[in-house]
Scaffold this active site. Structure first.
Site, mmCIF file in Angstrom:
data_model
loop_
_atom_site.group_PDB
_atom_site.id
_atom_site.type_symbol
_atom_site.label_atom_id
_atom_site.label_comp_id
_atom_site.label_asym_id
_atom_site.label_seq_id
_atom_site.Cartn_x
_atom_site.Cartn_y
_atom_site.Cartn_z
ATOM 1 N N HIS A 16 -9.541 38.981 60.399
ATOM 2 C CA HIS A 16 -10.435 38.232 61.396
ATOM 3 C C HIS A 16 -10.861 39.104 62.489
ATOM 4 C CE1 HIS A 16 -12.234 34.170 62.650
ATOM 5 N NE2 HIS A 16 -12.275 34.972 63.517
ATOM 6 N N HIS A 18 -13.843 40.112 65.548
ATOM 7 C CA HIS A 18 -15.251 40.446 66.164
ATOM 8 C C HIS A 18 -15.455 41.694 66.780
ATOM 9 C CE1 HIS A 18 -15.660 36.078 65.849
ATOM 10 N NE2 HIS A 18 -14.277 35.821 66.133
ATOM 11 N N LYS A 103 -19.030 32.815 55.792
ATOM 12 C CA LYS A 103 -18.262 32.224 56.811
ATOM 13 C C LYS A 103 -18.986 30.998 57.183
ATOM 14 C CE LYS A 103 -15.527 31.684 60.578
ATOM 15 N NZ LYS A 103 -15.278 32.367 61.574
ATOM 16 N N HIS A 140 -14.256 28.310 60.207
ATOM 17 C CA HIS A 140 -13.753 27.869 61.327
ATOM 18 C C HIS A 140 -13.231 26.248 61.316
ATOM 19 C CE1 HIS A 140 -13.578 28.284 66.058
ATOM 20 N NE2 HIS A 140 -13.779 26.942 65.784
ATOM 21 N N HIS A 178 -7.708 31.326 61.856
ATOM 22 C CA HIS A 178 -7.265 31.293 63.181
ATOM 23 C C HIS A 178 -6.400 29.673 63.200
ATOM 24 C CE1 HIS A 178 -11.153 29.744 64.161
ATOM 25 N NE2 HIS A 178 -11.602 31.044 64.363
ATOM 26 N N ASP A 252 -8.259 37.767 65.104
ATOM 27 C CA ASP A 252 -9.580 36.973 66.187
ATOM 28 C C ASP A 252 -9.644 37.708 67.305
ATOM 29 O OD1 ASP A 252 -11.452 35.341 66.639
ATOM 30 O OD2 ASP A 252 -10.235 33.567 67.271
HETATM 31 C C1 NCD Z 1 -14.976 33.963 68.779
HETATM 32 C C2 NCD Z 1 -16.011 34.727 69.516
HETATM 33 O O1 NCD Z 1 -15.867 34.835 70.575
HETATM 34 O O2 NCD Z 1 -16.875 35.185 68.725
HETATM 35 N N1 NCD Z 1 -14.243 33.149 70.108
HETATM 36 C C3 NCD Z 1 -13.093 32.521 70.006
HETATM 37 O O3 NCD Z 1 -12.635 31.848 71.007
HETATM 38 N N2 NCD Z 1 -12.220 32.868 68.910
HETATM 39 C C4 NCD Z 1 -15.367 32.977 67.915
HETATM 40 C C5 NCD Z 1 -14.291 32.290 66.937
HETATM 41 O O4 NCD Z 1 -13.643 32.993 66.048
HETATM 42 O O5 NCD Z 1 -14.104 31.028 67.226
HETATM 43 ZN ZN ZN Z 2 -13.270 34.522 65.511
#
Ligand code: NCD
Ligand code: ZN
Length: 348
Positions: A16, A18, A103, A140, A178, A252
């Protein structure tokens, strides 16, 4: 001979992460590549990855941005579900291995989730298909009802949405992303690891909600799901220490530019890619659970996703490592998790 403690494990995967796009992608990808062989790339871009064409193009941009070796790092793409998601597209994407899963973002629950799902029943037809073709659903798992206390959103989601959903689709493969609560740990632990798993972040293992408010408010520690009480942090630490196959690594890592983190209406997300693996090993060592470190990092994930276990290895060494202070991005910057702090473990 060096007396420093060393641990060699199969190269981990991050289930996971971003990576964003464009300038940010180019700056952050190198850290994920350094520590991880594969990573599940979250689809919540400003223009979400909702179909195969966008996923292929995004994957291509990621591969273009790789630093180390184009053939080494493998991005695994996900489809952002909306109530308009086409069954044909989803099935094609999964069978052609364009998508590893889909997702589910409850509407307005986190960054770029404005086109997420309002009511789970809107997508029952999609979940039916996913169960049939064994396509994993990544959730999520937070209740998006604004009347629900932010600290209760995960536990509420389990009760009101997930448990009924699993009765309806008992063989749907689900990952709760998460996880942050003892309720999620307990529910996952008693489930069949073939059908239900959870990813756990380094920050939810290292910190609790007090940390956000020590020495003044710390926007850099604001993420969703929000850091919880210490008893929940302890439940997560216990969960990874038991060697249960239901849990695996999902950092995450979620970069936002500093200006957007510290502004009014600051963004949720912690950019931990430069330190995530070093944080995990620190916690496993603290918990005297190093014997389960490799399965959490490198085996439970591929087993759940029916993927081969990596061939490469990585060696971690017990030697202090200073985490970089910031990443410069023209006029902007990104502040990493544990910016400028020293961890006890390094990569060899
Ligand atoms: C994530 C994001 O900024 O894309 N933010 C976070 O606080 N984890 C999105 C997510 O996974 O909820
Ligand atoms: Zn995330």
């Amino acid at each position: 001979m060096s007396s420093l403690k060393k641990i060699k494990i199969i190269k981990p995967d991050d289930w996971h992460v971003h990576l964003r796009d464009k300038k940010i992608l180019k700056k952050v990808l190198r850290y994920t590549e350094m520590f991880y062989q594969r990573a599940i790339i979250m689809p919540n871009l400003n223009k979400p990855i909702t179909n195969c064409k966008r996923a292929i193009a995004y994957k291509h941009r990621i591969l273009q941005a790789t630093q180390i070796n184009h053939t080494q790092f493998e991005p695994l793409m996900t489809c952002y579900l909306t109530k308009e998601t086409s069954l044909k597209e989803l099935k094609y994407g999964f069978l052609q291995k364009i998508f590893i899963g889909a997702k589910l973002y409850p509407n307005k629950c986190t960054t770029n989730s404005e086109t997420g799902i309002n009511k789970i029943s809107e997508i029952f037809h999609i979940l039916e298909l996913m169960q049939k073709i064994k396509m994993p659903l990544l959730i999520h798992a937070e209740d998006n009802n604004v009347d629900v206390d932010i600290y209760d959103r995960e536990a509420n989601f389990l009760e009101t949405t997930l448990i009924p959903l699993r009765k309806k689709f008992p063989e749907l493969k689900i990952v709760l992303e998460h996880i942050t609560t003892k309720e999620a740990v307990a529910y996952i632990e008693e489930s069949n690891p073939l059908y239900l798993a959870g990813t756990i972040t380094p920050h939810h293992l290292m910190l609790n909600r007090n940390n956000m408010f020590i020495n003044g408010i710390q926007p850099n520690l604001y993420c969703l799901p929000i850091l919880k009480r210490k008893k929940h942090q302890n439940a997560l630490r216990q969960a990874i220490s038991n060697g249960s196959m239901n849990f695996f690594l999902g950092s995450d890592s979620a970069p936002h530019i500093y200006r957007n983190k510290i502004s009014l209406f600051g963004c949720a997300g912690i950019f931990n890619a430069p330190s995530s693996l070093l944080c995990y090993i620190t916690i496993f060592e603290e918990m005297k659970a190093l014997k389960y470190f490799e399965s959490f990092c490198s085996k439970n994930g591929p087993n759940f996703y029916n993927l081969p276990i990596n061939q490469n290895t990585i060696t971690l060494i017990k030697k202090p490592c200073k985490i970089l202070k910031k990443i410069n991005l023209g006029k902007d910057s990104i502040l990493p998790f544990l910016s400028g702090e020293t961890l006890k473990w390094s990569i060899l």
